[in-house]
Write a protein that holds these residues in place. Sequence first.
Motif, PDB file in Angstrom:
ATOM      1  N   ASP A  91      -5.953   2.300  -7.093  1.00  0.00           N
ATOM      2  CA  ASP A  91      -5.017   1.675  -8.027  1.00  0.00           C
ATOM      3  C   ASP A  91      -4.317   0.456  -7.435  1.00  0.00           C
ATOM      4  O   ASP A  91      -3.401  -0.086  -8.044  1.00  0.00           O
ATOM      5  N   GLY A  92      -4.731   0.031  -6.250  1.00  0.00           N
ATOM      6  CA  GLY A  92      -4.215  -1.212  -5.685  1.00  0.00           C
ATOM      7  C   GLY A  92      -2.913  -1.098  -4.940  1.00  0.00           C
ATOM      8  O   GLY A  92      -2.294  -2.126  -4.619  1.00  0.00           O
ATOM      9  N   ARG A  93      -2.467   0.115  -4.622  1.00  0.00           N
ATOM     10  CA  ARG A  93      -1.201   0.268  -3.903  1.00  0.00           C
ATOM     11  C   ARG A  93      -1.386   0.228  -2.388  1.00  0.00           C
ATOM     12  O   ARG A  93      -0.406   0.194  -1.645  1.00  0.00           O
ATOM     13  N   VAL A  94      -2.633   0.248  -1.936  1.00  0.00           N
ATOM     14  CA  VAL A  94      -2.953   0.077  -0.520  1.00  0.00           C
ATOM     15  C   VAL A  94      -3.884  -1.125  -0.408  1.00  0.00           C
ATOM     16  O   VAL A  94      -4.950  -1.153  -1.032  1.00  0.00           O
ATOM     17  N   GLU A  95      -3.478  -2.122   0.370  1.00  0.00           N
ATOM     18  CA  GLU A  95      -4.259  -3.353   0.487  1.00  0.00           C
ATOM     19  C   GLU A  95      -5.436  -3.161   1.445  1.00  0.00           C
ATOM     20  O   GLU A  95      -5.416  -2.316   2.336  1.00  0.00           O
ATOM     21  N   GLU A  96      -6.461  -3.996   1.265  1.00  0.00           N
ATOM     22  CA  GLU A  96      -7.596  -4.009   2.193  1.00  0.00           C
ATOM     23  C   GLU A  96      -7.153  -4.348   3.608  1.00  0.00           C
ATOM     24  O   GLU A  96      -7.813  -3.982   4.585  1.00  0.00           O
ATOM     25  N   THR A  97      -6.020  -5.060   3.722  1.00  0.00           N
ATOM     26  CA  THR A  97      -5.520  -5.472   5.038  1.00  0.00           C
ATOM     27  C   THR A  97      -4.596  -4.430   5.666  1.00  0.00           C
ATOM     28  O   THR A  97      -4.047  -4.661   6.737  1.00  0.00           O
ATOM     29  N   SER A  98      -4.425  -3.284   5.037  1.00  0.00           N
ATOM     30  CA  SER A  98      -3.581  -2.227   5.601  1.00  0.00           C
ATOM     31  C   SER A  98      -4.157  -1.745   6.929  1.00  0.00           C
ATOM     32  O   SER A  98      -5.377  -1.564   7.058  1.00  0.00           O
ATOM     33  N   PRO A  99      -3.306  -1.502   7.942  1.00  0.00           N
ATOM     34  CA  PRO A  99      -3.802  -0.949   9.213  1.00  0.00           C
ATOM     35  C   PRO A  99      -4.372   0.462   9.073  1.00  0.00           C
ATOM     36  O   PRO A  99      -4.995   0.970  10.006  1.00  0.00           O
ATOM     37  N   LEU A 100      -4.172   1.096   7.910  1.00  0.00           N
ATOM     38  CA  LEU A 100      -4.782   2.402   7.670  1.00  0.00           C
ATOM     39  C   LEU A 100      -6.272   2.300   7.376  1.00  0.00           C
ATOM     40  O   LEU A 100      -7.024   3.257   7.592  1.00  0.00           O
ATOM     41  N   VAL A 101      -6.711   1.148   6.882  1.00  0.00           N
ATOM     42  CA  VAL A 101      -8.091   1.019   6.406  1.00  0.00           C
ATOM     43  C   VAL A 101      -9.119   1.277   7.514  1.00  0.00           C
ATOM     44  O   VAL A 101     -10.123   1.974   7.274  1.00  0.00           O
ATOM     45  N   PRO A 102      -8.951   0.762   8.764  1.00  0.00           N
ATOM     46  CA  PRO A 102      -9.941   1.082   9.795  1.00  0.00           C
ATOM     47  C   PRO A 102     -10.077   2.572  10.078  1.00  0.00           C
ATOM     48  O   PRO A 102     -11.123   3.024  10.549  1.00  0.00           O
ATOM     49  N   MET A 103      -9.031   3.353   9.795  1.00  0.00           N
ATOM     50  CA  MET A 103      -9.069   4.785  10.068  1.00  0.00           C
ATOM     51  C   MET A 103      -9.425   5.617   8.847  1.00  0.00           C
ATOM     52  O   MET A 103     -10.053   6.663   8.968  1.00  0.00           O
ATOM     53  N   VAL A 104      -9.007   5.188   7.661  1.00  0.00           N
ATOM     54  CA  VAL A 104      -9.120   6.017   6.463  1.00  0.00           C
ATOM     55  C   VAL A 104     -10.113   5.450   5.451  1.00  0.00           C
ATOM     56  O   VAL A 104     -10.691   6.183   4.657  1.00  0.00           O
ATOM     57  N   GLY A 105     -10.322   4.133   5.464  1.00  0.00           N
ATOM     58  CA  GLY A 105     -11.127   3.485   4.432  1.00  0.00           C
ATOM     59  C   GLY A 105     -12.600   3.865   4.480  1.00  0.00           C
ATOM     60  O   GLY A 105     -13.115   4.345   5.495  1.00  0.00           O
TER      61      GLY A 105
END
Length: 415
Positions: A91-105
């Motif tokens: 829904d767009g509340r987490v950006e592609e640039t979030s530091p979570l993405v390398p771990m969770v994306g």
Amino acid sequence: MNDDQTPSGATGGGCPVAHGPGVTRLYGPEAATDPHDIYERLRKEHGSVAPVLLEGDVPAWLVLGYRENRRVLDNPLQFSRDSRIWRDFRDGRVEETSPLVPMVGWRPDCVSQDGEPHRRLRGAVTDNLYAVAGRGIRRHATHFANKQIDAFADTGRADLVADFAEYLPMLVLTRVFGLAEQEGRDLAESSAQVLKGGADALTHNERIMGILGELASRKRREPGSDFTSGLIEHHSGLDEDEIVNHLRLVLITAHTMTSNLLARTLQLVLTDTAWLSGLVSGQLNLSTLVEEVMWNHPPLAVLPGRFATADLELGGCPVKEGDLLVLGLAAGNHDPEVRPDSAVSVQGNASHLAFSAGPHECPAQNIGQAIIETAIDVLLHRLPGLRLAVSPAELTSTASTWESRLDSLPVEFAV
């Protein structure tokens, strides 16, 4: 933060509304100092599952109970690893640039998928890990352990984190992957930054992907008897993205988990004379020692992540479809429901959560354990009179959302 940004609010079963101002953050100064206190406070407040916030105040459920962790890990139909169903990201509340993405994306690797796609990709990884393990992991670990020790053996002093544990696993992996040895230190530092999170996580992740992309291209032209060539040639027919992403997955996971576990095992050897004397006398073996550490200090304290495939209840909390759950491996290992006294040794009990469980259980655990056992054996033989140079109370750790790492391990020894 509005209601749409939170995990499902709960009103009973020990699971209060998740979106109030007091929701605990698993990042920041408090979490960096003593995450175990946070886990125990959350357990008292919420029970076996607790609402938390990850970096960027992204909502998640932290699973604290041992049985609840096993339920999530063992049931991919209810708790998927595929983050494409993650509601906050979708829904767009987490950006592609979030530091979570390398771990969770989501990535085109076996960890991000379930069912037949997972089995196909994991088969390529495990087949090649088994092949590599038979080609001299202990020999490589012996070589690089001696090389690391040579750098400080004449000084009588060392920091066994910075001078030994922090880089040794990556040096072994460079040989296993077919990489140049000089790339090991850069890759170790970038892997640590990905786990640490923060603004630099994406930059370091891109650096890793660049190095591994060049490696895969080179190995297509010049194959060898290494893990990279094995992935390229595997009958599963991995495409370029799948190959590079699996190289990344194994590299980051194997290095960070093994280096952390090596440092913690050395800490136990040097701060508990009973363990050290047991090793020296032959009454204990290193496998027993490593197992004790995996119960008390699992190399990943929190495992990312799982996503609810439907509305369901977990630990008294009504989890909604698309909610993110993160697995509290350290908290689960200390769950008083299954381990009433954490001070009691768990020798001979291998049911810890350190390597996860279920279909996504770590396939490289034997390789990591071989590196650790070989490294400690070499160290104890090379450095007579090895002892801690500070009191055990002076040793400190720094934590991120996902792990807690020993800062240093100063030692002295005879020259």
